[in-house]
Write a protein that holds these residues in place. Structure first.
Motif, PDB file in Angstrom:
ATOM      1  N   ARG A  99       0.833  -1.219   0.000  1.00 58.48           N
ATOM      2  CA  ARG A  99       0.000   0.000   0.000  1.00 58.48           C
ATOM      3  C   ARG A  99       0.862   1.262   0.000  1.00 58.48           C
ATOM      4  O   ARG A  99       0.350   2.366   0.183  1.00 58.48           O
ATOM      5  N   GLY A 100       2.186   1.089  -0.094  1.00 60.83           N
ATOM      6  CA  GLY A 100       3.073   2.254  -0.112  1.00 60.83           C
ATOM      7  C   GLY A 100       3.343   2.800   1.284  1.00 60.83           C
ATOM      8  O   GLY A 100       3.873   3.904   1.438  1.00 60.83           O
ATOM      9  N   THR A 101       2.987   2.057   2.306  1.00 67.27           N
ATOM     10  CA  THR A 101       3.212   2.481   3.690  1.00 67.27           C
ATOM     11  C   THR A 101       4.431   1.735   4.244  1.00 67.27           C
ATOM     12  O   THR A 101       4.965   0.838   3.591  1.00 67.27           O
ATOM     13  N   VAL A 102       4.833   2.120   5.458  1.00 62.56           N
ATOM     14  CA  VAL A 102       5.859   1.350   6.176  1.00 62.56           C
ATOM     15  C   VAL A 102       5.201   0.776   7.421  1.00 62.56           C
ATOM     16  O   VAL A 102       4.414   1.455   8.083  1.00 62.56           O
ATOM     17  N   MET A 103       5.499  -0.483   7.695  1.00 61.13           N
ATOM     18  CA  MET A 103       4.942  -1.121   8.878  1.00 61.13           C
ATOM     19  C   MET A 103       6.075  -1.523   9.805  1.00 61.13           C
ATOM     20  O   MET A 103       7.107  -1.993   9.333  1.00 61.13           O
ATOM     21  N   PHE A 104       5.896  -1.263  11.091  1.00 53.86           N
ATOM     22  CA  PHE A 104       6.958  -1.603  12.046  1.00 53.86           C
ATOM     23  C   PHE A 104       6.358  -2.144  13.330  1.00 53.86           C
ATOM     24  O   PHE A 104       5.182  -1.911  13.622  1.00 53.86           O
ATOM     25  N   GLY A 105       7.202  -2.871  14.087  1.00 52.95           N
ATOM     26  CA  GLY A 105       6.618  -3.469  15.294  1.00 52.95           C
ATOM     27  C   GLY A 105       7.604  -4.044  16.290  1.00 52.95           C
ATOM     28  O   GLY A 105       8.814  -3.897  16.166  1.00 52.95           O
ATOM     29  N   THR A 106       7.025  -4.697  17.296  1.00 59.53           N
ATOM     30  CA  THR A 106       7.643  -5.394  18.453  1.00 59.53           C
ATOM     31  C   THR A 106       8.304  -4.396  19.413  1.00 59.53           C
ATOM     32  O   THR A 106       7.648  -3.531  19.880  1.00 59.53           O
ATOM     33  N   ARG A 107       9.572  -4.482  19.800  1.00 57.83           N
ATOM     34  CA  ARG A 107      10.244  -3.672  20.848  1.00 57.83           C
ATOM     35  C   ARG A 107       9.684  -3.925  22.246  1.00 57.83           C
ATOM     36  O   ARG A 107      10.366  -4.435  23.099  1.00 57.83           O
ATOM     37  N   ARG A 108       8.432  -3.573  22.476  1.00 55.65           N
ATOM     38  CA  ARG A 108       7.881  -3.703  23.830  1.00 55.65           C
ATOM     39  C   ARG A 108       6.814  -4.764  23.816  1.00 55.65           C
ATOM     40  O   ARG A 108       5.862  -4.673  23.033  1.00 55.65           O
ATOM     41  N   LEU A 109       6.950  -5.740  24.686  1.00 56.18           N
ATOM     42  CA  LEU A 109       6.013  -6.871  24.685  1.00 56.18           C
ATOM     43  C   LEU A 109       5.238  -6.883  25.993  1.00 56.18           C
ATOM     44  O   LEU A 109       5.721  -6.408  27.016  1.00 56.18           O
ATOM     45  N   ARG A 110       4.066  -7.452  25.934  1.00 49.62           N
ATOM     46  CA  ARG A 110       3.219  -7.524  27.128  1.00 49.62           C
ATOM     47  C   ARG A 110       2.866  -8.984  27.434  1.00 49.62           C
ATOM     48  O   ARG A 110       2.723  -9.791  26.510  1.00 49.62           O
ATOM     49  N   THR A 111       2.685  -9.268  28.716  1.00 48.22           N
ATOM     50  CA  THR A 111       2.268 -10.619  29.109  1.00 48.22           C
ATOM     51  C   THR A 111       0.757 -10.611  29.380  1.00 48.22           C
ATOM     52  O   THR A 111       0.122  -9.563  29.339  1.00 48.22           O
ATOM     53  N   ALA A 112       0.217 -11.768  29.682  1.00 51.53           N
ATOM     54  CA  ALA A 112      -1.222 -11.881  29.943  1.00 51.53           C
ATOM     55  C   ALA A 112      -1.436 -12.530  31.297  1.00 51.53           C
ATOM     56  O   ALA A 112      -1.343 -13.747  31.403  1.00 51.53           O
ATOM     57  N   PRO A 113      -1.716 -11.740  32.322  1.00 50.52           N
ATOM     58  CA  PRO A 113      -1.956 -12.362  33.617  1.00 50.52           C
ATOM     59  C   PRO A 113      -3.234 -13.207  33.619  1.00 50.52           C
ATOM     60  O   PRO A 113      -3.295 -14.250  34.261  1.00 50.52           O
ATOM     61  N   GLY A 114      -4.259 -12.788  32.863  1.00 50.86           N
ATOM     62  CA  GLY A 114      -5.530 -13.525  32.884  1.00 50.86           C
ATOM     63  C   GLY A 114      -5.858 -14.098  31.517  1.00 50.86           C
ATOM     64  O   GLY A 114      -4.973 -14.474  30.750  1.00 50.86           O
ATOM     65  N   ALA A 115      -7.170 -14.141  31.211  1.00 46.30           N
ATOM     66  CA  ALA A 115      -7.620 -14.681  29.915  1.00 46.30           C
ATOM     67  C   ALA A 115      -7.104 -13.786  28.793  1.00 46.30           C
ATOM     68  O   ALA A 115      -6.929 -12.571  28.975  1.00 46.30           O
ATOM     69  N   LEU A 116      -6.897 -14.370  27.603  1.00 45.90           N
ATOM     70  CA  LEU A 116      -6.313 -13.579  26.503  1.00 45.90           C
ATOM     71  C   LEU A 116      -7.311 -12.567  25.920  1.00 45.90           C
ATOM     72  O   LEU A 116      -6.994 -11.408  25.782  1.00 45.90           O
ATOM     73  N   GLY A 117      -8.508 -13.013  25.580  1.00 43.63           N
ATOM     74  CA  GLY A 117      -9.575 -12.108  25.159  1.00 43.63           C
ATOM     75  C   GLY A 117      -9.236 -11.216  23.977  1.00 43.63           C
ATOM     76  O   GLY A 117      -8.241 -11.385  23.294  1.00 43.63           O
ATOM     77  N   VAL A 118     -10.103 -10.242  23.734  1.00 44.05           N
ATOM     78  CA  VAL A 118      -9.945  -9.293  22.624  1.00 44.05           C
ATOM     79  C   VAL A 118      -9.162  -8.100  23.158  1.00 44.05           C
ATOM     80  O   VAL A 118      -9.435  -7.617  24.250  1.00 44.05           O
ATOM     81  N   ARG A 119      -8.210  -7.603  22.371  1.00 44.82           N
ATOM     82  CA  ARG A 119      -7.323  -6.573  22.908  1.00 44.82           C
ATOM     83  C   ARG A 119      -6.844  -5.635  21.800  1.00 44.82           C
ATOM     84  O   ARG A 119      -6.689  -6.054  20.651  1.00 44.82           O
ATOM     85  N   GLU A 120      -6.597  -4.392  22.156  1.00 41.10           N
ATOM     86  CA  GLU A 120      -5.980  -3.427  21.241  1.00 41.10           C
ATOM     87  C   GLU A 120      -4.579  -3.105  21.775  1.00 41.10           C
ATOM     88  O   GLU A 120      -4.315  -3.349  22.955  1.00 41.10           O
ATOM     89  N   PRO A 121      -3.717  -2.518  20.932  1.00 45.03           N
ATOM     90  CA  PRO A 121      -2.396  -2.130  21.439  1.00 45.03           C
ATOM     91  C   PRO A 121      -2.549  -1.056  22.520  1.00 45.03           C
ATOM     92  O   PRO A 121      -3.571  -0.381  22.568  1.00 45.03           O
ATOM     93  N   ASP A 122      -1.533  -0.895  23.381  1.00 42.13           N
ATOM     94  CA  ASP A 122      -1.667   0.187  24.346  1.00 42.13           C
ATOM     95  C   ASP A 122      -0.764   1.377  23.973  1.00 42.13           C
ATOM     96  O   ASP A 122       0.216   1.237  23.250  1.00 42.13           O
ATOM     97  N   ASP A 123      -1.142   2.547  24.490  1.00 37.02           N
ATOM     98  CA  ASP A 123      -0.500   3.804  24.080  1.00 37.02           C
ATOM     99  C   ASP A 123       1.015   3.787  24.277  1.00 37.02           C
ATOM    100  O   ASP A 123       1.762   4.244  23.411  1.00 37.02           O
ATOM    101  N   ALA A 124       1.461   3.254  25.432  1.00 37.47           N
ATOM    102  CA  ALA A 124       2.902   3.308  25.726  1.00 37.47           C
ATOM    103  C   ALA A 124       3.687   2.508  24.686  1.00 37.47           C
ATOM    104  O   ALA A 124       4.762   2.935  24.247  1.00 37.47           O
ATOM    105  N   VAL A 125       3.137   1.383  24.256  1.00 38.82           N
ATOM    106  CA  VAL A 125       3.834   0.546  23.275  1.00 38.82           C
ATOM    107  C   VAL A 125       3.845   1.244  21.916  1.00 38.82           C
ATOM    108  O   VAL A 125       4.882   1.307  21.235  1.00 38.82           O
ATOM    109  N   VAL A 126       2.704   1.803  21.528  1.00 36.32           N
ATOM    110  CA  VAL A 126       2.632   2.473  20.217  1.00 36.32           C
ATOM    111  C   VAL A 126       3.577   3.685  20.213  1.00 36.32           C
ATOM    112  O   VAL A 126       4.332   3.901  19.251  1.00 36.32           O
ATOM    113  N   ALA A 127       3.585   4.451  21.310  1.00 34.98           N
ATOM    114  CA  ALA A 127       4.461   5.631  21.389  1.00 34.98           C
ATOM    115  C   ALA A 127       5.924   5.196  21.260  1.00 34.98           C
ATOM    116  O   ALA A 127       6.720   5.833  20.551  1.00 34.98           O
ATOM    117  N   ASP A 128       6.284   4.092  21.898  1.00 31.12           N
ATOM    118  CA  ASP A 128       7.668   3.612  21.843  1.00 31.12           C
ATOM    119  C   ASP A 128       8.025   3.137  20.433  1.00 31.12           C
ATOM    120  O   ASP A 128       9.134   3.381  19.943  1.00 31.12           O
TER     121      ASP A 128
END
Ligand SMILES: Cc1cc2nc3c(=O)[nH]c(=O)nc-3n(C[C@H](O)[C@H](O)[C@H](O)COP(=O)(O)OP(=O)(O)OC[C@H]3O[C@@H](n4cnc5c(N)ncnc54)[C@H](O)[C@@H]3O)c2cc1C
Length: 444
Positions: free
Chosen positions: A301-330
């Motif tokens: 699509r002519g964009t750049v995609m990037f990821g990982t660096r900061r990872l999160r664990t799951a203390p409870g059920a996995l469920g439906v989730r969106e990224p969190d601000d601190a990770v996206v900012a980083d």
């Protein structure tokens, strides 16, 4: 639970998705299972591994039922970064230390996986924008460059199809000094790949049930009973292809996987001339050799995609989730550091998914209990490996001798060491990476 139409605006106006940025979820679903069924083999989980296993078993004449809690492709399979790679997870020097004798077998397994999945895309004629570019593990500091040079030697010594390349000669962005070029594989749209596989599955003889969560699998002398909220499946054998979600099933071996949440961000379209001016003249996926990797890739699509660096664990059920601000900012901070001339390019979308990490860093397959098998845990490298592992297990259950590549990752007993990844260890790893980056900037 899997209706993910709603997604919110987060850090710097980035639109967050609880599904994938690569594809829309399907318009309609296969039926939910209600009532009782019998079959030869029940497959639990409709990601790459489960779909590939089900298709192979059906091809070989087995009567197969596949049960998927969301829709096929809901998990990591449609969310990932799209690197079809012949690499194993983990630093090659570490792998060489841990598995010196096994390494050539593991490398052959990973290389065969890349070639198998490439061939599968062609054989099933799945339009997923596949570009056989290869991928580069690219260093951002002289220290990393020395390490990648050594890694290239280790990998080549163990039989991998890789070479060490200098960044500028090779066409990497200026901030990447060079690294290990993996010739096999390339880049694709994993959403199109997963949903393309789903289409093939739905058109096959496999009886597929979506929005059907398996609650329990009970083995017995001649088979196993799989229970879902509205019914049951009596199967001769069962395959668990539940990846990061395996922890929620009591039948899955204890401590087999640690689910880790991994996030991706995509920019607005970037003028190709501006992208080329960064030095990124060769269309190739880039991964850094940090303790926790960073990845940067161009998209169709002519964009750049990037990821990982900061990872999160799951203390409870996995469920439906969106990224969190601190990770996206980083992640955005990382993009600006690696591409300083593109600091005005806006990040547009973000999403994430669960990967299954094992304490050995290796994928695992084996028998969890009598008549219940698993093919799981490609440690964030399952785009090539999961379809291959699912297929190898299917061939084994169809009566073939154990393939050498399956033997390379087969667990004789369903016993696993305690997990090494936790929120504190992941935070420590991220901190080490950031300190290393800062030291490099100071010296530069
Ligand atoms: C953000 C991100 C980036 C990644 N990038 C890459 C990459 O670039 N290259 C690469 O090689 N790999 C990458 N990966 C990893 C790769 O996506 C996975 O290894 C691969 O998709 C695993 O496939 P799978 O079929 O084993 O699991 P999944 O795709 O997770 O499928 C498991 C399925 O099982 C279903 N399920 C679970 N429990 C149950 C139950 N009880 N009953 C019924 N159904 C159930 C789930 O709904 C899910 O659909 C990435 C992953 C993520 C999340």
């Amino acid at each position: 639970m899997y209706d993910v139409a709603a997604s919110g605006a987060g850090f710097a106006g980035v639109t967050y998705s609880a599904f994938s940025g690569w594809a829309d979820r399907p318009g309609d679903f296969a039926p939910m299972l209600e009532g009782e069924l019998t079959c030869d083999i029940a497959v639990v989980g409709g990601g790459y591994a489960g779909i590939a296993a089900a298709l192979r078993l059906a091809e070989r004449g087995a009567d197969v039922v596949l049960l998927e809690s969301g829709f096929c492709g809901w998990g990591g399979s449609s969310r990932n970064a799209g690197y079809l790679s012949n690499a194993l997870a983990g630093d090659p020097q570490l792998l060489n230390m841990l598995y010196a004798r096994r390494l050539p077998h593991l490398i052959r397994y990973a290389d065969s996986a890349a070639r198998f999945t490439e061939e599968l895309i062609g054989r099933l004629a799945i339009d997923c924008d596949y570009e056989p570019t290869g991928n580069v593990i690219a260093a951002v500091s002289p220290g990393q460059l020395r390490r990648t040079r050594r890694n290239a030697e280790i990998l080549r010594g163990a039989g991998a199809d890789v070479e060490f390349v200098e960044g500028r000669d090779f066409g990497l962005p200026q901030t990447f000094l060079g690294g290990v070029f993996e010739r096999a594989g390339g880049l694709l749209n994993p959403g199109k790949f997963a949903l393309g596989l789903r289409e093939v599955l739905l058109a096959s003889g496999v009886r597929t049930y979506e929005r059907t969560t398996v609650r329990a699998v009970e083995p017995h002398a001649t088979g196993a009973v799989v229970s879902v909220p509205g019914g049951r499946v009596r199967a001769e054998r069962v395959i668990l292809a539940t990846n990061a979600y395996s922890r929620d099933l009591a039948i899955a071996p204890k401590r087999m996987v640690t689910p880790i949440w991994t996030s991706l961000v995509e920019t607005e379209p970037v003028d190709p001339e501006r992208l080329a001016a960064t030095g990124w003249t060769r269309r190739v996926g880039i991964i850094t050799p940090h303790t926790i990797l960073e990845n940067y890739r161009p998209t169709p699509r002519g964009t750049v995609m990037f990821g990982t660096r900061r990872l999160r664990t799951a203390p409870g059920a996995l469920g439906v989730r969106e990224p969190d601000d601190a990770v996206v900012a980083d992640l955005v901070r990382g993009f600006h550091e690696r591409f300083p001339s593109l600091s005005d390019i806006a990040p547009q979308r973000a999403w994430g998914g669960w990967i299954a990490m094992t304490s050995s860093l290796l994928p695992v397959a084996g028998e969890a209990a009598k008549n219940v098998f698993y093919a799981i845990g490609c440690n964030g490298h399952g785009l090539a490996q999961s379809p291959y592992l699912g297929t190898l297990l299917a061939d084994r259950l169809a009566g073939d001798r154990m393939h050498d590549d399956l033997a390379a990752v087969w667990r004789a007993r369903p016993r696993f060491a305690p997990p090494v990844l936790s929120a504190p260890t992941l935070h420590a790893a991220w901190t080490v990476d950031r300190i290393a980056d800062r030291l490099h900037r100071r010296r530069a």
